[in-house]
Design a protein around this motif. Sequence first.
Motif, short mmCIF file in Angstrom:
data_model
loop_
_atom_site.label_atom_id
_atom_site.label_comp_id
_atom_site.label_asym_id
_atom_site.label_seq_id
_atom_site.Cartn_x
_atom_site.Cartn_y
_atom_site.Cartn_z
N GLY A 175 -5.48 103.07 46.87
CA GLY A 175 -4.44 102.60 45.97
C GLY A 175 -4.96 101.87 44.75
O GLY A 175 -4.21 101.21 44.03
N ILE A 176 -6.29 101.99 44.49
CA ILE A 176 -6.88 101.34 43.33
C ILE A 176 -6.91 102.34 42.18
O ILE A 176 -7.73 103.26 42.16
N THR A 177 -6.01 102.17 41.24
CA THR A 177 -5.89 103.03 40.09
C THR A 177 -5.72 102.17 38.84
O THR A 177 -5.64 100.94 38.94
N ALA A 204 -3.46 98.76 38.34
CA ALA A 204 -3.25 98.01 39.57
C ALA A 204 -3.77 96.59 39.38
O ALA A 204 -4.73 96.35 38.65
N HIS A 205 -3.12 95.63 40.02
CA HIS A 205 -3.52 94.22 39.87
C HIS A 205 -4.38 93.80 41.05
O HIS A 205 -4.01 93.98 42.21
N LEU A 208 -5.04 93.36 46.66
CA LEU A 208 -4.47 94.40 45.80
C LEU A 208 -2.96 94.33 45.87
O LEU A 208 -2.37 94.42 46.96
N ASP A 209 -2.33 94.16 44.71
CA ASP A 209 -0.87 94.14 44.64
C ASP A 209 -0.36 95.58 44.58
O ASP A 209 -0.72 96.34 43.67
N GLY A 210 0.49 95.95 45.52
CA GLY A 210 1.01 97.29 45.55
C GLY A 210 2.18 97.49 44.60
O GLY A 210 2.78 96.51 44.11
N ALA A 211 2.51 98.75 44.34
CA ALA A 211 3.62 99.06 43.45
C ALA A 211 4.95 98.57 44.00
O ALA A 211 5.89 98.30 43.25
#
Length: 228
Positions: A180-182, A185-186, A203-206
């Motif tokens: 999920g690192i794109t 992404a924060h 990692l903050d998800g969508a």
Amino acid sequence: MSPQTVDGVAVEDYVKAIYSHTEWQPDAITPSELASRLGLAASSVTEMVKKLGRSGLVVHVPYGAVTLTAAGTVLALRMVRRHRLIETWLVEHFGYDWDEVHDEAEVLEHALSDRLLGAIADRLGQPIRDPHGDPIPAADGSIVRPAALRLLDASDGSAGAVVRISDRDPALLRYLTAEGITLDAHITVVGRRPFGGSLAVRLDGADGAARELDLGAEAAASIWISTD
């Protein structure tokens, strides 16, 4: 001597590689590093660097660094623009994934006419970054690079949006996608694991949820986060 009298495609590949090496870090490239980056024998690179010097595209200190002249930088930015526009075009209009476009762009960047490249840029809306976050130079050679820090060098508690991920390793890009690192992404640096261990990040998800994961040095060295 015109660059094309040496070998047009090779010249373009060399100056682009020299430029790209110093785009996100300050150390100039050496002939051995250039050979590694291009996958060529050191002796071949040494001879080409001499030719590039005689063409007025680089300055080379014997046994030392290779740097672009003003003319070399102009050519490098032209090729970087071509490469990154093509990568963006392949992702946005042909369904390529970001780990699939580099090799295709390496071929196409030498073949497309300026007219077609201009049409592609217009169709894409004159993008300012490619699928990996690398800035796309404008047609006049100007370029805007975001203020960023390599995640591996960030201190504990540092946080920012992902603004660039190196495209050198397609397998790493696929791994980061799965995690999920794109781009955008924060990420927040939680801290280093003991005894030279991995880097723990949040990692903050969508969906607004956050999760913690560990990144090895190779992955953390390939990610840049915003600092502004």
